[in-house]
Design a protein around this motif. Sequence first.
Motif, PDB file in Angstrom:
ATOM      1  N   VAL A 251      39.161  57.831  46.244  1.00 11.50           N
ATOM      2  CA  VAL A 251      38.999  56.781  45.236  1.00 11.50           C
ATOM      3  C   VAL A 251      37.463  56.372  45.059  1.00 11.50           C
ATOM      4  O   VAL A 251      36.903  56.003  46.340  1.00 11.50           O
ATOM      5  CB  VAL A 251      39.724  55.507  45.440  1.00 11.50           C
ATOM      6  N   PRO A 252      36.829  56.478  44.095  1.00 13.58           N
ATOM      7  CA  PRO A 252      35.381  56.218  43.944  1.00 13.58           C
ATOM      8  C   PRO A 252      35.022  54.764  44.322  1.00 13.58           C
ATOM      9  O   PRO A 252      35.809  53.809  44.332  1.00 13.58           O
ATOM     10  CB  PRO A 252      35.108  56.397  42.460  1.00 13.58           C
ATOM     11  N   PRO A 253      33.967  54.590  45.263  1.00 10.92           N
ATOM     12  CA  PRO A 253      33.383  53.382  45.736  1.00 10.92           C
ATOM     13  C   PRO A 253      33.477  52.040  44.620  1.00 10.92           C
ATOM     14  O   PRO A 253      33.075  52.593  43.507  1.00 10.92           O
ATOM     15  CB  PRO A 253      32.168  53.677  46.546  1.00 10.92           C
ATOM     16  N   SER A 254      33.673  50.983  44.851  1.00  8.87           N
ATOM     17  CA  SER A 254      33.425  50.021  43.917  1.00  8.87           C
ATOM     18  C   SER A 254      31.981  49.829  43.721  1.00  8.87           C
ATOM     19  O   SER A 254      31.327  49.885  44.585  1.00  8.87           O
ATOM     20  CB  SER A 254      34.257  48.681  44.224  1.00  8.87           C
ATOM     21  N   VAL A 255      31.736  49.594  42.528  1.00  6.75           N
ATOM     22  CA  VAL A 255      29.927  49.249  42.381  1.00  6.75           C
ATOM     23  C   VAL A 255      29.727  47.950  42.364  1.00  6.75           C
ATOM     24  O   VAL A 255      28.620  47.645  42.206  1.00  6.75           O
ATOM     25  CB  VAL A 255      29.753  49.863  40.967  1.00  6.75           C
TER      26      VAL A 255
ATOM     27  N   ASP B  83      42.063  46.604  28.550  1.00  3.17           N
ATOM     28  CA  ASP B  83      40.743  47.011  28.888  1.00  3.17           C
ATOM     29  C   ASP B  83      40.181  46.115  29.970  1.00  3.17           C
ATOM     30  O   ASP B  83      39.762  46.768  31.081  1.00  3.17           O
ATOM     31  CB  ASP B  83      39.900  47.051  27.729  1.00  3.17           C
ATOM     32  N   LEU B  84      40.387  44.863  29.920  1.00  2.00           N
ATOM     33  CA  LEU B  84      39.996  44.013  31.106  1.00  2.00           C
ATOM     34  C   LEU B  84      40.695  44.268  32.420  1.00  2.00           C
ATOM     35  O   LEU B  84      39.950  44.285  33.439  1.00  2.00           O
ATOM     36  CB  LEU B  84      40.340  42.593  30.752  1.00  2.00           C
ATOM     37  N   ARG B  85      41.951  44.673  32.266  1.00  2.00           N
ATOM     38  CA  ARG B  85      42.345  45.122  33.458  1.00  2.00           C
ATOM     39  C   ARG B  85      41.847  46.266  34.255  1.00  2.00           C
ATOM     40  O   ARG B  85      41.793  46.573  35.348  1.00  2.00           O
ATOM     41  CB  ARG B  85      44.084  45.632  33.127  1.00  2.00           C
ATOM     42  N   VAL B  86      41.556  47.380  33.302  1.00  2.00           N
ATOM     43  CA  VAL B  86      40.978  48.410  33.957  1.00  2.00           C
ATOM     44  C   VAL B  86      39.592  48.213  34.669  1.00  2.00           C
ATOM     45  O   VAL B  86      39.321  48.617  35.753  1.00  2.00           O
ATOM     46  CB  VAL B  86      40.508  49.436  32.764  1.00  2.00           C
ATOM     47  N   THR B  87      38.960  47.347  34.075  1.00  2.00           N
ATOM     48  CA  THR B  87      37.621  46.606  34.843  1.00  2.00           C
ATOM     49  C   THR B  87      37.927  45.942  35.881  1.00  2.00           C
ATOM     50  O   THR B  87      37.162  46.188  36.924  1.00  2.00           O
ATOM     51  CB  THR B  87      36.741  45.899  33.624  1.00  2.00           C
ATOM     52  N   ALA B  88      38.787  45.266  35.866  1.00  3.67           N
ATOM     53  CA  ALA B  88      39.057  44.536  37.157  1.00  3.67           C
ATOM     54  C   ALA B  88      39.745  45.439  38.200  1.00  3.67           C
ATOM     55  O   ALA B  88      39.235  45.003  39.438  1.00  3.67           O
ATOM     56  CB  ALA B  88      40.522  43.271  36.878  1.00  3.67           C
ATOM     57  N   ALA B  89      40.343  46.399  37.988  1.00  2.00           N
ATOM     58  CA  ALA B  89      40.628  47.250  39.003  1.00  2.00           C
ATOM     59  C   ALA B  89      39.391  48.093  39.625  1.00  2.00           C
ATOM     60  O   ALA B  89      39.155  48.612  40.730  1.00  2.00           O
ATOM     61  CB  ALA B  89      41.682  48.428  38.237  1.00  2.00           C
ATOM     62  N   ALA B  90      38.334  48.389  38.668  1.00  2.00           N
ATOM     63  CA  ALA B  90      37.237  48.958  39.213  1.00  2.00           C
ATOM     64  C   ALA B  90      36.089  48.202  39.823  1.00  2.00           C
ATOM     65  O   ALA B  90      35.272  48.940  40.504  1.00  2.00           O
ATOM     66  CB  ALA B  90      36.656  49.733  37.898  1.00  2.00           C
ATOM     67  N   HIS B  91      36.390  46.979  39.589  1.00  2.00           N
ATOM     68  CA  HIS B  91      35.520  45.901  40.196  1.00  2.00           C
ATOM     69  C   HIS B  91      36.073  44.802  41.048  1.00  2.00           C
ATOM     70  O   HIS B  91      36.105  43.653  40.858  1.00  2.00           O
ATOM     71  CB  HIS B  91      34.572  45.422  39.332  1.00  2.00           C
ATOM     72  N   PRO B  92      36.985  45.344  42.152  1.00  2.00           N
ATOM     73  CA  PRO B  92      37.936  44.264  42.734  1.00  2.00           C
ATOM     74  C   PRO B  92      37.105  43.186  43.550  1.00  2.00           C
ATOM     75  O   PRO B  92      37.545  42.097  43.933  1.00  2.00           O
ATOM     76  CB  PRO B  92      38.622  45.105  43.660  1.00  2.00           C
TER      77      PRO B  92
ATOM     78  N   ALA C 146      36.768  37.996  38.930  1.00  2.00           N
ATOM     79  CA  ALA C 146      38.009  37.344  39.487  1.00  2.00           C
ATOM     80  C   ALA C 146      38.267  36.098  39.073  1.00  2.00           C
ATOM     81  O   ALA C 146      39.376  35.563  38.744  1.00  2.00           O
ATOM     82  CB  ALA C 146      38.102  37.452  41.276  1.00  2.00           C
ATOM     83  N   SER C 147      37.191  35.089  38.978  1.00  2.00           N
ATOM     84  CA  SER C 147      37.228  33.666  38.596  1.00  2.00           C
ATOM     85  C   SER C 147      37.465  33.602  37.253  1.00  2.00           C
ATOM     86  O   SER C 147      38.328  32.795  36.519  1.00  2.00           O
ATOM     87  CB  SER C 147      35.691  33.155  38.779  1.00  2.00           C
ATOM     88  N   LEU C 148      37.071  34.632  36.419  1.00  2.00           N
ATOM     89  CA  LEU C 148      37.378  34.462  34.957  1.00  2.00           C
ATOM     90  C   LEU C 148      39.142  34.673  34.911  1.00  2.00           C
ATOM     91  O   LEU C 148      39.586  34.076  34.135  1.00  2.00           O
ATOM     92  CB  LEU C 148      36.454  35.455  33.991  1.00  2.00           C
ATOM     93  N   VAL C 149      39.353  35.836  35.428  1.00  2.00           N
ATOM     94  CA  VAL C 149      40.647  36.096  35.183  1.00  2.00           C
ATOM     95  C   VAL C 149      41.728  34.991  35.716  1.00  2.00           C
ATOM     96  O   VAL C 149      42.507  34.609  34.843  1.00  2.00           O
ATOM     97  CB  VAL C 149      41.217  37.321  35.984  1.00  2.00           C
ATOM     98  N   GLU C 150      41.206  34.295  37.096  1.00  2.00           N
ATOM     99  CA  GLU C 150      42.116  33.507  37.430  1.00  2.00           C
ATOM    100  C   GLU C 150      42.244  32.235  36.549  1.00  2.00           C
ATOM    101  O   GLU C 150      43.124  31.636  36.358  1.00  2.00           O
ATOM    102  CB  GLU C 150      41.397  32.900  38.915  1.00  2.00           C
ATOM    103  N   ARG C 151      40.712  31.686  36.063  1.00  2.00           N
ATOM    104  CA  ARG C 151      40.863  30.475  35.136  1.00  2.00           C
ATOM    105  C   ARG C 151      41.519  30.608  33.896  1.00  2.00           C
ATOM    106  O   ARG C 151      42.287  29.734  33.296  1.00  2.00           O
ATOM    107  CB  ARG C 151      39.266  30.337  34.804  1.00  2.00           C
ATOM    108  N   VAL C 152      41.464  31.889  33.392  1.00  2.00           N
ATOM    109  CA  VAL C 152      42.207  31.980  31.850  1.00  2.00           C
ATOM    110  C   VAL C 152      43.888  32.167  32.348  1.00  2.00           C
ATOM    111  O   VAL C 152      44.465  31.840  31.540  1.00  2.00           O
ATOM    112  CB  VAL C 152      41.741  33.151  31.155  1.00  2.00           C
ATOM    113  N   LEU C 153      44.154  32.783  33.468  1.00  2.00           N
ATOM    114  CA  LEU C 153      45.534  32.833  33.692  1.00  2.00           C
ATOM    115  C   LEU C 153      46.096  31.372  33.823  1.00  2.00           C
ATOM    116  O   LEU C 153      47.124  31.113  33.248  1.00  2.00           O
ATOM    117  CB  LEU C 153      45.647  33.437  35.182  1.00  2.00           C
TER     118      LEU C 153
END
Length: 330
Positions: A122-126, A219-228, A234-241
Amino acid sequence: MADMADMADMADMADMADTVDTVDTVDTVDMPVMNHFGMAVRGWRERMSPQDSGLTVGGERRISGLRREELAGLAGISVDYVMLLEQGRARNPSVQVVTALARALRLDPSERDHLFRCAGLVPPSVGKVSREIPLSARRLVRQLGDVPAAVFAADWTILGWNRMWTAAIGDPRAYGWDERSLVAGTFPASGSRGMAPIAAWPIRPEKGIEAQEEDLVADLRVTAAAHPHDVRLASLVERVLRSNRRFARLWSNGTAGPYAGDHVTIEHPLVGDIALDIDTLIPAGTDLRILTCATAAETTAAEKLAALRASCPPPRDGLTRPGPETSDQG
């Protein structure tokens, strides 16, 4: 007698690394297996000059790139192991080895990720989502000329836009998005859909608001998986959830995929309805999203966009930023 350097050069020239191996199946049919990792390492080694690697060389060389022993020294691994990898006789390099080779070969992020995938890793997270607009992306916006364009980070934070975007879709500084995020604007805490929040005035997606929202979340889910490890994302996703049930429902369905754009109608306050194609460009070597707006030639929509273009003060292709810096002529 050739000296050791000449012998190494001749060995590199004579040893064309095996790029295809064969595997015997139960039917005794030989099936080709491509040695993608070895091909990549050898190709990048041969393109890299010793001078680029900081090595001092003297005399004539039979090859223009790095010798195997030079790459091995730069990466801190044995020359025999480099040979085995290039020939496909070693198939499972560790993360540490692949990282060392990528660093020694000075690979850019996309090449590094390719090398990791070739190794079955798996490519390293940037780390954090980049919010920088490189020169190549700014030049791309310039080349778009009079086409309305806006640049977004991979998490859909708006980073910049040209004057034609403002003329066609309004000034993003007036959108009212929390933290300049299209995701937060699309899924406000109130849960009210209201007008489509990509603009300062209403937008009607041809495929419907809900389908457009689903594409954005995928599309956001792809980004979240690429930048765990991106705390801000993570805060944005949690807040909007927590604050928006529509987002929570779409996020829970697991759909993932790139945002491909849409055909929309903008209810423009000056020229009336404009039918536009929203397309997504991703500049090479980045995960930025550049949204562009186009119309079919010789249509009413094209005439309306031309009228807006005529009223837009030059330069029309520089980028306006939301921060203290107001423009960038890139």
